[in-house]
Design a protein around this motif. Structure first.
Motif, mmCIF file in Angstrom:
data_model
loop_
_atom_site.group_PDB
_atom_site.id
_atom_site.type_symbol
_atom_site.label_atom_id
_atom_site.label_comp_id
_atom_site.label_asym_id
_atom_site.label_seq_id
_atom_site.Cartn_x
_atom_site.Cartn_y
_atom_site.Cartn_z
ATOM 1 N N ILE A 9 0.851 -1.189 0.000
ATOM 2 C CA ILE A 9 0.000 0.000 0.000
ATOM 3 C C ILE A 9 0.879 1.229 0.000
ATOM 4 O O ILE A 9 1.046 1.899 1.014
ATOM 5 C CB ILE A 9 -0.936 0.009 1.217
ATOM 6 C CG1 ILE A 9 -1.698 -1.298 1.292
ATOM 7 C CG2 ILE A 9 -1.844 1.231 1.176
ATOM 8 C CD1 ILE A 9 -3.152 -1.231 1.165
ATOM 9 N N SER A 10 1.470 1.520 -1.128
ATOM 10 C CA SER A 10 2.274 2.728 -1.252
ATOM 11 C C SER A 10 1.928 3.347 -2.592
ATOM 12 O O SER A 10 1.498 2.648 -3.509
ATOM 13 C CB SER A 10 3.755 2.380 -1.183
ATOM 14 O OG SER A 10 4.201 1.944 -2.433
ATOM 15 N N PRO A 11 2.090 4.649 -2.711
ATOM 16 C CA PRO A 11 1.723 5.293 -3.975
ATOM 17 C C PRO A 11 2.389 4.623 -5.163
ATOM 18 O O PRO A 11 1.772 4.446 -6.211
ATOM 19 C CB PRO A 11 2.232 6.725 -3.791
ATOM 20 C CG PRO A 11 2.309 6.951 -2.326
ATOM 21 C CD PRO A 11 2.584 5.610 -1.713
ATOM 22 N N LEU A 14 0.836 1.084 -5.881
ATOM 23 C CA LEU A 14 -0.549 1.226 -6.342
ATOM 24 C C LEU A 14 -0.607 1.869 -7.724
ATOM 25 O O LEU A 14 -1.497 1.552 -8.526
ATOM 26 C CB LEU A 14 -1.356 2.034 -5.331
ATOM 27 C CG LEU A 14 -1.575 1.319 -3.991
ATOM 28 C CD1 LEU A 14 -2.403 2.191 -3.054
ATOM 29 C CD2 LEU A 14 -2.268 -0.022 -4.194
ATOM 30 N N ALA A 15 0.340 2.741 -8.023
ATOM 31 C CA ALA A 15 0.366 3.322 -9.364
ATOM 32 C C ALA A 15 0.655 2.231 -10.395
ATOM 33 O O ALA A 15 0.068 2.214 -11.481
ATOM 34 C CB ALA A 15 1.426 4.425 -9.444
ATOM 35 N N LEU A 18 -2.493 0.454 -10.829
ATOM 36 C CA LEU A 18 -3.428 1.257 -11.613
ATOM 37 C C LEU A 18 -3.129 1.122 -13.104
ATOM 38 O O LEU A 18 -4.040 1.053 -13.938
ATOM 39 C CB LEU A 18 -3.342 2.728 -11.185
ATOM 40 C CG LEU A 18 -4.409 3.664 -11.749
ATOM 41 C CD1 LEU A 18 -5.788 3.271 -11.243
ATOM 42 C CD2 LEU A 18 -4.122 5.112 -11.396
ATOM 43 N N LYS A 199 10.153 10.603 -5.891
ATOM 44 C CA LYS A 199 9.175 9.533 -5.691
ATOM 45 C C LYS A 199 7.885 9.769 -6.478
ATOM 46 O O LYS A 199 7.251 8.829 -6.940
ATOM 47 C CB LYS A 199 8.858 9.382 -4.202
ATOM 48 C CG LYS A 199 9.582 8.200 -3.586
ATOM 49 C CD LYS A 199 9.827 8.406 -2.126
ATOM 50 C CE LYS A 199 11.131 9.143 -1.940
ATOM 51 N NZ LYS A 199 11.335 9.594 -0.559
ATOM 52 N N GLY A 200 7.518 11.016 -6.604
ATOM 53 C CA GLY A 200 6.329 11.322 -7.390
ATOM 54 C C GLY A 200 6.525 10.964 -8.854
ATOM 55 O O GLY A 200 5.645 10.385 -9.499
ATOM 56 N N CYS A 203 6.248 7.389 -9.381
ATOM 57 C CA CYS A 203 4.844 7.015 -9.391
ATOM 58 C C CYS A 203 4.279 7.026 -10.817
ATOM 59 O O CYS A 203 3.689 6.051 -11.273
ATOM 60 C CB CYS A 203 4.100 8.064 -8.558
ATOM 61 S SG CYS A 203 2.918 7.409 -7.434
ATOM 62 N N LEU A 204 4.485 8.127 -11.499
ATOM 63 C CA LEU A 204 4.011 8.233 -12.879
ATOM 64 C C LEU A 204 4.675 7.179 -13.750
ATOM 65 O O LEU A 204 4.044 6.564 -14.614
ATOM 66 C CB LEU A 204 4.342 9.605 -13.455
ATOM 67 C CG LEU A 204 3.321 10.715 -13.310
ATOM 68 C CD1 LEU A 204 3.654 11.852 -14.258
ATOM 69 C CD2 LEU A 204 1.927 10.196 -13.607
ATOM 70 N N LEU A 207 3.085 3.935 -13.273
ATOM 71 C CA LEU A 207 1.789 3.888 -13.948
ATOM 72 C C LEU A 207 1.988 3.356 -15.367
ATOM 73 O O LEU A 207 1.305 2.434 -15.818
ATOM 74 C CB LEU A 207 1.199 5.305 -13.961
ATOM 75 C CG LEU A 207 -0.174 5.479 -14.588
ATOM 76 C CD1 LEU A 207 -1.211 4.695 -13.820
ATOM 77 C CD2 LEU A 207 -0.563 6.957 -14.631
#
Ligand SMILES: Nc1ncnc2c1ncn2[C@@H]1O[C@H](COP(=O)(O)O)[C@@H](O)[C@H]1O
Ligand SMILES: Nc1ncnc2c1ncn2[C@@H]1O[C@H](COP(=O)(O)O)[C@@H](O)[C@H]1O
Ligand SMILES: Nc1ncnc2c1ncn2[C@@H]1O[C@H](COP(=O)(O)O)[C@@H](O)[C@H]1O
Ligand code: NA
Ligand code: NA
Ligand code: NA
Lengths: 315, 109, 109, 109, 315, 315
Positions: A9-11, A14-15, A18, A199-200, A203-204, A207
């Motif tokens: 359960i981390s961004p 989960l990305a 997704l 980190k952001g 995330c992308l 994805l």
């Protein structure tokens, strides 16, 4: 188990999920190719920068053990991967060698995810690890190509040039050198771009990687159960051995777990390009499916927490 | 006043990886220039190296009809078996066909 | 040794929105592959959905001459009235024409 | 039922800088539309303005055969000497050729 | 009046203006298509993330009223828009229905601009509003398509799939879910990328949107004065009603104003794609000009401060 | 000397070097064109924003001297460049004029690098300098084109339009206006995007610029030694004179050094586009090689520290 869930359960994870869902529901979402390349350039360069700064703060003597271990594992892991995939996985020589090159090399994203996980677990890794990533990238690929024993005349040389000047290694090494030369203080001026949002951006990137992996996962049917099992066994074995060995050469617990994840991971950026050049007869449908469709999600979900547990136990 | 010449347009669709090799091959045949677009594609062979390698390329070159089929054959022989590459030729009309016939005849820079 | 075959190159320029539908249509006609470029355009019909939908697409496919006009007609019938779509055919020469005549005959991966 | 008409496909490869000028020229010849791709290229003339100007453009327009060579000549006369521009014509078959023959006959928006 | 000017002199609004000027003076400025798409992906995902975090902090009971109100307005606004555009605006059924789908849905950028405005005015909105945006997107589009009563066989179903899996909703919902699952603490690790630079990215996005809107504004001549009037009346009516209703279900003043702006806005991202698929005969020259060329600037300049005034009055 | 090295070992300069190396070792690294354009848009707009904020804080009286000086040098430097390149450099009239337009104009990146250098040296420049950059861009180009005396009929007018509405000037002026209108407080809302990551973005941009410059540097052979010498002399002369003059109109030491770097630099963004339009017969192989392949690296390595020394001496 709680650790597994905490890790999942981390961004970032989960990305990735997704992205897989996007393909599963046939969403028209797509990350433009130019953006995907920009994200990769950013991530590799930033990993290098961060590593370079840490390197400039690490006494060389502390690095000898880890570097020797990295080189040793860089030679051993492609051999074991080749054997397992050839004997148990029933891949022919060329395809087994191609996969071996991937398992001998490193997945930078797995590496970064492991860095995150140990940080969250309160056991930060030592800073010089990105330097080891760069070191580990190369021997694995070379051994892999040698194992094929039938690369085109000049194929190995071209492939080596491709690996070293290839943008992945080039950016990471370049970042490493710049980070090392500039040191912490000067890199601080670019930190709001290369460090804070890292980190952001990851995330992308995940994805998009999720979307790519989704099509790989769809290919699993054709891969056969033997390959899927191999794709889970290899990171488990390589990663556990590497974690234990790392604690022995004196890395701290966090660092050992990350080192395990590194060695256990399979490259899907540097290796595929080199293999495609040197072993065009090997099927990307096999080596990409294994590394990106099996081993990468396996490490995200199970490998990393496992190596953490092992590291805690042996430290 | 209309004096168009018929030339060949050679179109090659290839994975990004082969860019340098194909351009080298074309230059060995003294082409005078080429134009590259980034494309995506699907073919009989399925996947390519990886997204990080970038999408496919479409390379277009106006070439003189004489050498045309020969270039096509070399590309075919060298790449068709192992790589995701296809190529085709078509007829086009250009003005001042001379420009495309010989290499580097009008360096102006 | 030069044994080129004449095939048809089908080119479709369409708004992004129709990508899946047109590819499905093409696959129903057993094409062996296609190449897509992202393009911009202006036509008689003016604007498209929105930029967020992305630019136009140019889809190119080498197809066998037999089915060619039929595909063109289906595209025309299905899309020309309501969508920003145009399509055309041209002649091209390929080596190993067989590759493009039947679906998925050489899966190597 | 197959009633294709033969038209000309005009292809222009040009540096980005000339985009507006070339589109204006095309519109003076009452073309009904055009499609633009961003491309890279190498030619006999070497470098262009700068990367900041963006890559080359490939402009494609289906035009009626009558005016075709004349447009080609105007482009040649106006741009070939000083700019990185090349252009060529090829034959294509379209359905409903009328659509491309006259300007703006079917504004639907 | 002062509020209007305060609202207009902001980086975001001025960037939109700069985009319009760029087209007016025929500047060769253009945002590459890949960048525009990246900006959109970023914004939608970030809106979702932020909303998800707030959602995870909101007791469900507090959401019931707002959600019910959102659904109700999601059904009513396309109907009123249809009537006004059909009767007063003299649009035929298909085009009126197409526009109705846009007015029933939401403009994410208007929503964000309103969030900003209330924050500057010192009346921050409650954090769960992005969840309402996602909820409001869908019914409006469905009603709009039903109103056309002549969508292609299967058109409605395809369009629905398009809306729900369409990248706009998919990204916002995905972000929402991730934000909600991770909670504030874990999202903090990606905040330097998704939260802090948000307004700056929005600025660039509006620069591009200004350029797109400029060509729409040029089309106003052909639209006719009736449509222009309708494009100003609809946000005024919808927005005022929604603002008042929001204060009644207990939202705070800032939240009510933002809710008004949401309901008053017309979508130009999710709706156009769905309408194009289901109602190909409707003219984008009408629905895009209205939503992007009339209603969006109207809301930026007049709507948002108006709803703020109303919200202050009724709270 | 130490200052030179201090100036060179910075992330920005080393990134430029890395770009050059990438081309030298034939790495397949490339920054997608869309990304390069996005980086440029970001940088130009951000420079403008920052300048606009400073402008809003500067009393107009303080600007008169610097503006007058800028205009004067904008007229003088293209003339001196023309003379030197025509007489000493042996360029024909058209090519000398084309280069003159470049040397009369400004390199935004050199400007930013100089800003950095003075900040690191502890002598921050006054904030209004970006406004001067925009002012300096234009006269230089006009004079350059006039010098050619054979631009196409209407060429000068088209070129002027091109310069003023051209994206470089347009973005910088637009940013300037927005920054000025919004003031420090409102711009603070977009600072985490436009201000904080600026230097990091610049780093990536210079990576690409290094790759572009590398191909220019390869062209140096054909340029001949006279041109190379001229490409070093011009920034030295222009920059030194400008630095001294700046101290005289009352700029502080840091500001004077930056002003010197500005005037000493040669444009490779705005000028090439204008020159290409108005003087198509001039060879980009000459003017781009000089400005990007010679003068830009010269200023990075030698010019900026030199102007700093001079500024310190004369202040
Ligand atoms: N019939 C076709 N028409 C157009 N492009 C094709 C066709 N077949 C293959 N391609 C292109 O060539 C690339 C390699 O094809 P393949 O080697 O068949 O996998 C694909 O990715 C497509 O871009
Ligand atoms: N005559 C033409 N030549 C080339 N491309 C065209 C032409 N007409 C239209 N197009 C392309 O087809 C798309 C749809 O055209 P239309 O349906 O006429 O609006 C345009 O956006 C252009 O990309
Ligand atoms: N023989 C050719 N075939 C295809 N494209 C060409 C050819 N020659 C030039 N080009 C394209 O036209 C542009 C200008 O060419 P040039 O004016 O010869 O420098 C190049 O950048 C290429 O994109
Ligand atoms: Na490994
Ligand atoms: Na609405
Ligand atoms: Na200058």
């Amino acid at each position: 188990m709680d650790l597994v869930i905490q890790n999942l359960i981390s961004p970032v994870v989960l990305a990735f999920l997704l992205g897989i869902i996007a393909r599963a529901v046939r969403s028209d979402l797509e990350i433009p190719s130019a953006i995907y390349q920009a994200l990769s350039i950013y991530l590799l360069f930033a990993i290098g920068l961060k590593g370079g700064v840490s390197l400039s703060q690490t006494p060389p003597s502390e690095l000898l053990g880890p570097i020797a271990l990295t080189l040793a594992l860089g030679v051993i892991t492609p051999l074991s991967a080749f054997l397992l995939l050839n004997k148990f996985g029933r891949l022919d020589q060329v395809n087994a060698a191609a996969c071996a090159a991937h398992y001998g090399s490193v997945s930078a994203v797995t590496f970064v995810a492991a860095l995150e996980a140990v940080k969250i677990a309160g056991m930060p890794a030592s800073g010089y690890l990105p330097a080891l990533v760069a070191i580990l990238e190369i021997p694995g690929i070379i051994i892999g190509l040698l194992l094929a024993r039938q690369s085109k005349p000049g194929g190995l040389k071209t492939a080596l040039h491709e690996v070293i000047t290839g943008k992945s290694i080039f950016l990471m090494m370049g970042g490493l050198a710049i980070g090392w030369a500039c040191g912490a203080e000067k890199i601080a001026t670019v930190a709001p771009f290369f460090i804070a949002p890292f980190k952001g951006v990851l995330c992308l990137f995940l994805l998009e990687l999720g979307m790519v992996a989704a099509s790989r996962i769809r290919d699993l049917k054709t891969a056969g159960w033997r390959l899927i099992v191999a794709g889970c066994l290899l990171p488990t074995i390589h990663g556990s051995v590497a974690t234990i060995a790392a604690t022995m050469v004196g890395m701290n617990a966090g660092g050992s777990a990350v080192f395990g994840a590194m060695v256990g991971s399979a490259s899907y950026i540097a290796a595929p390009a080199a293999v495609r050049i040197a072993l065009p007869k090997a099927s990307p449908g096999i080596y990409l499916t294994l590394s990106l469709g099996v081993t990468f999600p396996f490490n995200l979900a199970i490998g990393i927490p496992l190596f953490l547990k092992i590291a805690q136990h042996f430290s | 006043m209309s004096q168009t010449t018929t030339m060949k347009l050679l179109t090659i669709v290839t994975e990004n990886l082969l860019k340098e090799q194909i351009i080298t091959l074309l230059k060995e045949h003294h082409i005078t220039g080429f134009t590259i677009s980034r494309v995506e594609g699907e073919g009989s062979r399925g996947v390519r190296a990886s997204d990080w390698e970038g999408p496919n390329l479409k390379i277009e070159a106006i070439i003189s009809p004489q050498g045309a089929e020969q270039i096509l054959e070399r590309i075919s022989a060298q790449f068709f078996d192992n790589y995701a590459v296809i190529a085709w030729l078509s007829d086009v009309a250009v003005l001042r066909g001379g420009k495309f016939a010989q290499p580097s005849q009008s360096k102006s820079s």
